[in-house]
Design a protein around this motif. Structure first.
Motif, PDB file in Angstrom:
ATOM      1  N   ILE A 198      33.971  -3.604 -13.123  1.00 20.37           N
ATOM      2  CA  ILE A 198      32.527  -3.780 -12.934  1.00 20.37           C
ATOM      3  C   ILE A 198      31.793  -3.460 -14.227  1.00 20.37           C
ATOM      4  O   ILE A 198      31.997  -2.401 -14.822  1.00 20.37           O
ATOM      5  N   GLY A 199      30.922  -4.373 -14.658  1.00 28.91           N
ATOM      6  CA  GLY A 199      30.109  -4.161 -15.848  1.00 28.91           C
ATOM      7  C   GLY A 199      28.639  -4.076 -15.514  1.00 28.91           C
ATOM      8  O   GLY A 199      28.082  -5.015 -14.937  1.00 28.91           O
ATOM      9  N   ASN A 200      27.985  -2.969 -15.855  1.00 21.41           N
ATOM     10  CA  ASN A 200      26.561  -2.766 -15.580  1.00 21.41           C
ATOM     11  C   ASN A 200      26.200  -3.223 -14.170  1.00 21.41           C
ATOM     12  O   ASN A 200      25.221  -3.936 -13.949  1.00 21.41           O
ATOM     13  N   GLY A 201      27.015  -2.825 -13.220  1.00 23.46           N
ATOM     14  CA  GLY A 201      26.874  -3.309 -11.860  1.00 23.46           C
ATOM     15  C   GLY A 201      25.999  -2.426 -10.989  1.00 23.46           C
ATOM     16  O   GLY A 201      25.947  -1.210 -11.145  1.00 23.46           O
ATOM     17  N   LEU A 202      25.317  -3.083 -10.043  1.00 26.75           N
ATOM     18  CA  LEU A 202      24.519  -2.359  -9.064  1.00 26.75           C
ATOM     19  C   LEU A 202      25.444  -1.760  -8.009  1.00 26.75           C
ATOM     20  O   LEU A 202      26.298  -2.451  -7.456  1.00 26.75           O
ATOM     21  N   THR A 203      25.287  -0.485  -7.740  1.00 24.16           N
ATOM     22  CA  THR A 203      26.073   0.206  -6.721  1.00 24.16           C
ATOM     23  C   THR A 203      25.179   0.740  -5.606  1.00 24.16           C
ATOM     24  O   THR A 203      25.375   0.447  -4.440  1.00 24.16           O
ATOM     25  N   ASP A 204      24.196   1.525  -5.980  1.00 21.77           N
ATOM     26  CA  ASP A 204      23.243   2.094  -5.031  1.00 21.77           C
ATOM     27  C   ASP A 204      21.901   2.170  -5.738  1.00 21.77           C
ATOM     28  O   ASP A 204      21.740   2.929  -6.689  1.00 21.77           O
ATOM     29  N   PRO A 205      20.896   1.392  -5.281  1.00 15.96           N
ATOM     30  CA  PRO A 205      19.613   1.390  -5.991  1.00 15.96           C
ATOM     31  C   PRO A 205      18.947   2.757  -6.029  1.00 15.96           C
ATOM     32  O   PRO A 205      18.217   3.059  -6.982  1.00 15.96           O
ATOM     33  N   ASN A 206      19.198   3.591  -5.024  1.00 16.23           N
ATOM     34  CA  ASN A 206      18.609   4.930  -5.038  1.00 16.23           C
ATOM     35  C   ASN A 206      19.137   5.761  -6.198  1.00 16.23           C
ATOM     36  O   ASN A 206      18.479   6.700  -6.650  1.00 16.23           O
ATOM     37  N   ILE A 207      20.326   5.409  -6.671  1.00 18.41           N
ATOM     38  CA  ILE A 207      20.900   6.103  -7.827  1.00 18.41           C
ATOM     39  C   ILE A 207      20.646   5.313  -9.104  1.00 18.41           C
ATOM     40  O   ILE A 207      20.099   5.836 -10.079  1.00 18.41           O
ATOM     41  N   ASP A 208      21.035   4.030  -9.097  1.00 18.79           N
ATOM     42  CA  ASP A 208      20.960   3.225 -10.320  1.00 18.79           C
ATOM     43  C   ASP A 208      19.534   3.072 -10.822  1.00 18.79           C
ATOM     44  O   ASP A 208      19.246   3.276 -12.006  1.00 18.79           O
ATOM     45  N   TYR A 209      18.601   2.689  -9.938  1.00 13.99           N
ATOM     46  CA  TYR A 209      17.221   2.474 -10.366  1.00 13.99           C
ATOM     47  C   TYR A 209      16.529   3.784 -10.713  1.00 13.99           C
ATOM     48  O   TYR A 209      15.630   3.816 -11.555  1.00 13.99           O
ATOM     49  N   ASN A 210      16.933   4.851 -10.049  1.00 16.74           N
ATOM     50  CA  ASN A 210      16.286   6.135 -10.301  1.00 16.74           C
ATOM     51  C   ASN A 210      16.589   6.668 -11.697  1.00 16.74           C
ATOM     52  O   ASN A 210      15.877   7.540 -12.198  1.00 16.74           O
ATOM     53  N   GLU A 211      17.651   6.125 -12.330  1.00 18.66           N
ATOM     54  CA  GLU A 211      18.015   6.591 -13.665  1.00 18.66           C
ATOM     55  C   GLU A 211      17.279   5.847 -14.767  1.00 18.66           C
ATOM     56  O   GLU A 211      17.504   6.110 -15.951  1.00 18.66           O
ATOM     57  N   ARG A 212      16.395   4.924 -14.404  1.00 20.74           N
ATOM     58  CA  ARG A 212      15.686   4.163 -15.433  1.00 20.74           C
ATOM     59  C   ARG A 212      14.734   5.046 -16.241  1.00 20.74           C
ATOM     60  O   ARG A 212      14.615   4.897 -17.465  1.00 20.74           O
ATOM     61  N   ILE A 213      14.052   5.946 -15.572  1.00 22.79           N
ATOM     62  CA  ILE A 213      13.142   6.830 -16.307  1.00 22.79           C
ATOM     63  C   ILE A 213      13.915   7.857 -17.144  1.00 22.79           C
ATOM     64  O   ILE A 213      13.582   8.070 -18.320  1.00 22.79           O
ATOM     65  N   PRO A 214      14.960   8.493 -16.611  1.00 23.33           N
ATOM     66  CA  PRO A 214      15.741   9.385 -17.481  1.00 23.33           C
ATOM     67  C   PRO A 214      16.333   8.692 -18.700  1.00 23.33           C
ATOM     68  O   PRO A 214      16.340   9.265 -19.798  1.00 23.33           O
ATOM     69  N   ILE A 215      16.803   7.444 -18.545  1.00 23.13           N
ATOM     70  CA  ILE A 215      17.370   6.752 -19.703  1.00 23.13           C
ATOM     71  C   ILE A 215      16.261   6.345 -20.674  1.00 23.13           C
ATOM     72  O   ILE A 215      16.451   6.362 -21.898  1.00 23.13           O
ATOM     73  N   ALA A 216      15.085   6.006 -20.153  1.00 26.17           N
ATOM     74  CA  ALA A 216      13.962   5.680 -21.036  1.00 26.17           C
ATOM     75  C   ALA A 216      13.585   6.893 -21.877  1.00 26.17           C
ATOM     76  O   ALA A 216      13.252   6.765 -23.063  1.00 26.17           O
ATOM     77  N   HIS A 217      13.658   8.067 -21.282  1.00 23.22           N
ATOM     78  CA  HIS A 217      13.388   9.297 -22.039  1.00 23.22           C
ATOM     79  C   HIS A 217      14.486   9.548 -23.056  1.00 23.22           C
ATOM     80  O   HIS A 217      14.222   9.873 -24.212  1.00 23.22           O
ATOM     81  N   ARG A 218      15.734   9.357 -22.637  1.00 24.09           N
ATOM     82  CA  ARG A 218      16.855   9.603 -23.537  1.00 24.09           C
ATOM     83  C   ARG A 218      16.843   8.647 -24.727  1.00 24.09           C
ATOM     84  O   ARG A 218      17.273   9.010 -25.826  1.00 24.09           O
ATOM     85  N   LEU A 219      16.321   7.438 -24.510  1.00 27.23           N
ATOM     86  CA  LEU A 219      16.278   6.437 -25.579  1.00 27.23           C
ATOM     87  C   LEU A 219      14.957   6.449 -26.341  1.00 27.23           C
ATOM     88  O   LEU A 219      14.653   5.504 -27.074  1.00 27.23           O
ATOM     89  N   ALA A 220      14.164   7.503 -26.145  1.00 30.74           N
ATOM     90  CA  ALA A 220      12.936   7.728 -26.919  1.00 30.74           C
ATOM     91  C   ALA A 220      11.844   6.709 -26.631  1.00 30.74           C
ATOM     92  O   ALA A 220      11.020   6.407 -27.502  1.00 30.74           O
ATOM     93  N   LEU A 221      11.807   6.172 -25.410  1.00 32.95           N
ATOM     94  CA  LEU A 221      10.750   5.246 -25.026  1.00 32.95           C
ATOM     95  C   LEU A 221       9.564   5.967 -24.403  1.00 32.95           C
ATOM     96  O   LEU A 221       8.456   5.421 -24.359  1.00 32.95           O
ATOM     97  N   ILE A 222       9.805   7.168 -23.886  1.00 35.53           N
ATOM     98  CA  ILE A 222       8.719   7.961 -23.330  1.00 35.53           C
ATOM     99  C   ILE A 222       8.823   9.385 -23.898  1.00 35.53           C
ATOM    100  O   ILE A 222       9.903   9.828 -24.293  1.00 35.53           O
ATOM    101  N   SER A 223       7.709  10.073 -23.919  1.00 34.46           N
ATOM    102  CA  SER A 223       7.666  11.399 -24.528  1.00 34.46           C
ATOM    103  C   SER A 223       8.249  12.460 -23.600  1.00 34.46           C
ATOM    104  O   SER A 223       8.400  12.248 -22.392  1.00 34.46           O
TER     105      SER A 223
END
Length: 480
Positions: A222-247
């Motif tokens: 599986i590559g960049n696959g959807l498993t559980d939206p409650n988990i996968d989508y919820n990590e969008r903000i943490p990854i945005a912070h980790r990638l310096a997109l948000i303060s």
């Protein structure tokens, strides 16, 4: 040239084949428009009927391993979407996915029928080393060249698609008995990653029920696959912070106000909604598929962070027009897909592929208008079931993807209660760090997690050489 064939496979298997064979066709394709001479690999296309009275006709492309097809693994590839064609992976998205044997000449494309070139990073070929034979399927019905004989047949869902894919694979292997004992892997990316464990489960249950042919399922990929939206989508903000997109301040405020739950926030939680607003404004103009690339202005604009289950933004080319000169428009990766539309809708190409006339209208790379019900929200429990059995799993993610961030799999993998067999470390290609990997184990079950450094939502699109090395090493040794 077309070669219709049926090998002698013994009376019991032949009877099964006759029962299943309604609506089935297969052709060996020797030449294709845009390619000079005979194809340097074995390409087979065809239809297999599934559903009630075979009302659904699923189209496929099969590319045989150029190494040793009798012993090399067989990969059953499920594209994303849902509704994205297997042709994307086979032909055009070899520029993107590096799995198929050739790709379009995008550099010299002028709006006419594009040329196609051999792909040096095909997963069916690796300079004499073992890789795999691959089946690419247009699924669910309404995708690519697949069609239905009735209006009712066009309705599909997660569960129906999984069962149809399993029925397809059974019939296909009955037609190809020489490959029925090859090591089998189910694979897919994006939304296809959600269907992968569902199809694998159908295979497992079929084997346990004694259905024939018995499939030699080894695991799934599986590559960049959807498993559980409650988990996968919820990590969008943490990854945005980790990638310096948000303060730090925006992230900490949202974390406290939303209680760490950012996807589908409580509409009554005013503090959370207010905390999310500046975050959405920060990422709204970011290309979610790969944060370092420009966001295509001709693609449909989004008014939020894409909290809904949609992948329509990342690869649609419905709004691209060829009349705009290359020098007058900003490059967008999706523009590469123009050649795919021209090639697949050419009548000489469709005739060469043995497409049944009158069965589809305009070919679309990703058909967003299919009648499809999302009736399996999470597939985490499928992974849990497989983790108690002796299978091998590869989960890989581009580390610059904002749609299905790599942090999601890291979180749900922890829920499988496995031990770490090989802790987080870099893996290399040509002496350079290609990403990071860690291996998990539970009894005879092995799960390898891999990040592809610098890659986006479809990792081989951005890093074909690295992804080819990844799949070769994993299939061969389970080590990167």
């Amino acid at each position: 040239m077309v070669v219709n064939k049926m090998n002698w496979i013994g009376l019991p298997a032949l009877l099964l084949l006759l029962l299943f064979n309604t609506g089935t066709s297969q052709s060996i394709i020797k030449t294709l428009p845009g390619y000079s001479g005979t194809l340097p690999f074995k390409l087979e296309t065809g239809y297999i009927g599934v559903g009630e009275n075979d009302e659904v006709q699923l189209f496929y492309y099969f590319v045989e391993s150029e190494n040793n097809p009798k012993t090399d693994p067989l990969i059953f590839w499920i594209s994303g979407g849902p509704g994205c064609s297997g042709l994307s992976t086979l032909v055009y998205e070899t520029v993107c996915f590096c799995t198929g044997p050739f790709y379009y000449d995008v550099a010299d494309f002028d709006g006419s029928l594009p040329s196609i070139l051999p792909n040096p990073y095909s997963w069916t070929k690796l300079y004499g080393f073992q890789v795999a034979s691959i089946i690419f399927i247009d699924s669910p019905v309404g995708t690519g060249f697949s069609y239905a004989n009735t209006s009712k047949g066009y309705s599909s869902s997660d569960k129906k698609s999984a069962k149809d894919n399993y029925t397809f694979l059974r019939k296909w292997l009955l037609n190809h008995p020489m490959l029925s004992k090859n090591r089998l892997y189910v694979a897919g990316e994006s939304y296809g990653g959600k269907l992968v464990p569902m199809v694998a489960m159908e295979i497992l249950l079929g084997n346990e029920a004694g259905l024939r042919p018995r499939m030699s399922l080894q695991g799934y990929i599986i590559g960049n696959g959807l498993t559980d939206p409650n988990i996968d989508y919820n990590e969008r903000i943490p990854i945005a912070h980790r990638l310096a997109l948000i303060s730090d301040e925006y992230f900490e405020l949202a974390k406290v106000s939303c209680g760490g739950k950012y996807d589908n926030p409580d509409p009554n939680n005013v503090q959370c909604l207010l905390a999310l607003q500046p975050i959405k404004e920060c990422v709204n103009q970011i290309n979610e598929g790969h944060i370092l690339e420009p966001k295509c202005k001709r693609l449909p604009k989004t008014d939020n962070f894409g909290w809904d289950l949609t992948f329509s933004k990342d690869d649609s080319v419905d709004h691209l027009v060829l009349q705009v000169s290359k020098q007058d428009r900003q490059w967008c990766r999706s523009q590469n897909y123009e050649s795919c539309y021209v090639w697949a809708n050419d009548l000489t190409v469709q005739e060469a592929l043995r497409i049944r006339k009158g069965t589809i209208g305009e070919w679309m790379r990703c058909n967003r208008s299919i009648s499809y019900e999302v009736n399996q929200k999470s597939v985490l429990h499928y992974h849990e079931i497989f983790s108690n059995k002796g299978y091998n799993v590869l989960i890989y993610n581009g580390d610059h993807d904002l749609l299905i961030p790599y942090m999601g799999p890291l979180k749900w993998i922890r829920n499988l209660s496995m031990t770490i067999d090989d802790d987080w470390r870099p893996w290399h290609v040509n002496g350079q760090v290609a990403g990071y990997t860690m291996k998990h184990k539970k009894n005879e079950f092995n799960l390898t997690f891999v990040t592809v450094k610098g890659a986006g939502h479809t990792p081989p699109e951005y890093k074909p050489k690295e992804c080819l090395a990844m799949i070769h090493r994993w299939l061969s040794t389970r080590l990167l």
